[in-house]
Design an enzyme around this catalytic site. Structure first.
Site, PDB file in Angstrom:
ATOM      1  N   ASP A 111     -11.108  -7.080  21.711  1.00  0.00           N
ATOM      2  CA  ASP A 111     -10.107  -7.066  22.778  1.00  0.00           C
ATOM      3  C   ASP A 111     -10.677  -6.513  24.077  1.00  0.00           C
ATOM      4  O   ASP A 111     -10.422  -7.060  25.154  1.00  0.00           O
ATOM      5  CB  ASP A 111      -8.890  -6.243  22.352  1.00  0.00           C
ATOM      6  CG  ASP A 111      -7.846  -6.171  23.442  1.00  0.00           C
ATOM      7  OD1 ASP A 111      -7.374  -7.242  23.887  1.00  0.00           O
ATOM      8  OD2 ASP A 111      -7.503  -5.048  23.877  1.00  0.00           O
ATOM      9  N   CYS A 132       0.833  -1.200   0.000  1.00  0.00           N
ATOM     10  CA  CYS A 132       0.000   0.000   0.000  1.00  0.00           C
ATOM     11  C   CYS A 132       0.869   1.251   0.000  1.00  0.00           C
ATOM     12  O   CYS A 132       1.897   1.310   0.672  1.00  0.00           O
ATOM     13  CB  CYS A 132      -0.914   0.027   1.229  1.00  0.00           C
ATOM     14  SG  CYS A 132      -2.306  -1.077   1.090  1.00  0.00           S
ATOM     15  N   HIS A 133       0.414   2.248  -0.731  1.00  0.00           N
ATOM     16  CA  HIS A 133       1.106   3.529  -0.760  1.00  0.00           C
ATOM     17  C   HIS A 133       0.807   4.315   0.520  1.00  0.00           C
ATOM     18  O   HIS A 133      -0.331   4.291   0.993  1.00  0.00           O
ATOM     19  CB  HIS A 133       0.631   4.369  -1.952  1.00  0.00           C
ATOM     20  CG  HIS A 133       1.041   3.821  -3.263  1.00  0.00           C
ATOM     21  ND1 HIS A 133       0.322   2.836  -3.903  1.00  0.00           N
ATOM     22  CD2 HIS A 133       2.089   4.109  -4.063  1.00  0.00           C
ATOM     23  CE1 HIS A 133       0.922   2.544  -5.041  1.00  0.00           C
ATOM     24  NE2 HIS A 133       1.991   3.295  -5.169  1.00  0.00           N
ATOM     25  N   MET A 144      -8.191   0.414   1.065  1.00  0.00           N
ATOM     26  CA  MET A 144      -7.471  -0.355   2.086  1.00  0.00           C
ATOM     27  C   MET A 144      -7.442   0.384   3.417  1.00  0.00           C
ATOM     28  O   MET A 144      -7.522  -0.241   4.474  1.00  0.00           O
ATOM     29  CB  MET A 144      -6.047  -0.689   1.622  1.00  0.00           C
ATOM     30  CG  MET A 144      -6.011  -1.638   0.425  1.00  0.00           C
ATOM     31  SD  MET A 144      -7.011  -3.136   0.610  1.00  0.00           S
ATOM     32  CE  MET A 144      -6.296  -3.866   2.058  1.00  0.00           C
ATOM     33  N   GLU A 145      -7.374   1.697   3.376  1.00  0.00           N
ATOM     34  CA  GLU A 145      -7.412   2.475   4.613  1.00  0.00           C
ATOM     35  C   GLU A 145      -8.760   2.337   5.301  1.00  0.00           C
ATOM     36  O   GLU A 145      -8.841   2.175   6.523  1.00  0.00           O
ATOM     37  CB  GLU A 145      -7.076   3.946   4.328  1.00  0.00           C
ATOM     38  CG  GLU A 145      -5.612   4.194   4.015  1.00  0.00           C
ATOM     39  CD  GLU A 145      -5.140   3.715   2.651  1.00  0.00           C
ATOM     40  OE1 GLU A 145      -3.914   3.699   2.415  1.00  0.00           O
ATOM     41  OE2 GLU A 145      -5.967   3.333   1.791  1.00  0.00           O
TER      42      GLU A 145
END
Length: 161
Positions: free
Chosen positions: A126, A76-77, A111-112
């Protein structure tokens, strides 16, 4: 040919240097499903566990995850994000996490958005795992994207508003 491999089939980062910068936007969603008794207990406690305010911490973690995407996904950039919004809403026993990301850039922000939604979901898990290990993270998906070669809109199929 796949864009992330060269002629010798070796991985590579796509060269976006010659592409015109355009406004890019992406929204992704993740679902966290709680057992009914856990969802009830969380609601009664104002979504606070001994680890803290679950939804608030997940919100911050999602933004941090979106910003850290190039450190987590090898090809990824690195992008200068203009916006990253995390929205978490309860729908019955489910937490629906929407991550919307935008920037002015030469490559998309899908993707972000996916990473932001995923990290927020993992954070919820969690923070609540002491209550149950039967919590399920699912349905991580792209809802929409605009800018670049083609737009995508799965908002009707995903029930997005």
């Amino acid at each position: 040919m796949l864009s992330h491999v060269d002629d010798a089939q070796q991985p590579r980062m796509v060269d976006v240097g010659a592409k015109q910068a355009t406004q890019r936007l992406a929204q992704a969603r993740a679902r966290v499903t709680f057992p009914a008794d856990v969802a009830t207990a969380l609601h009664a406690a104002g979504y606070v566990t001994p680890k803290g305010a679950v939804l608030t911490v997940a919100h911050i973690a999602g933004v941090m995850g979106a910003k850290a995407t190039p450190q987590l996904i090898p090809l990824c950039h690195p992008l200068r994000l203009d916006k990253c919004d995390i929205a978490i809403r309860m729908d019955g026993n489910d937490a629906l996490i929407d991550c919307t990301v935008s920037c002015l850039g030469r490559t998309g922000v899908e993707m972000e958005a996916l990473t932001g939604a995923s990290i927020a979901a993992l954070t919820i898990y969690d923070m609540c795992k002491a209550m149950s290990h039967d919590i399920v993270i699912s349905d991580i998906r792209l809802i929409l994207k605009s800018g670049g070669k083609r737009d995508v809109d799965h908002s009707i199929a995903a029930g997005a508003a």
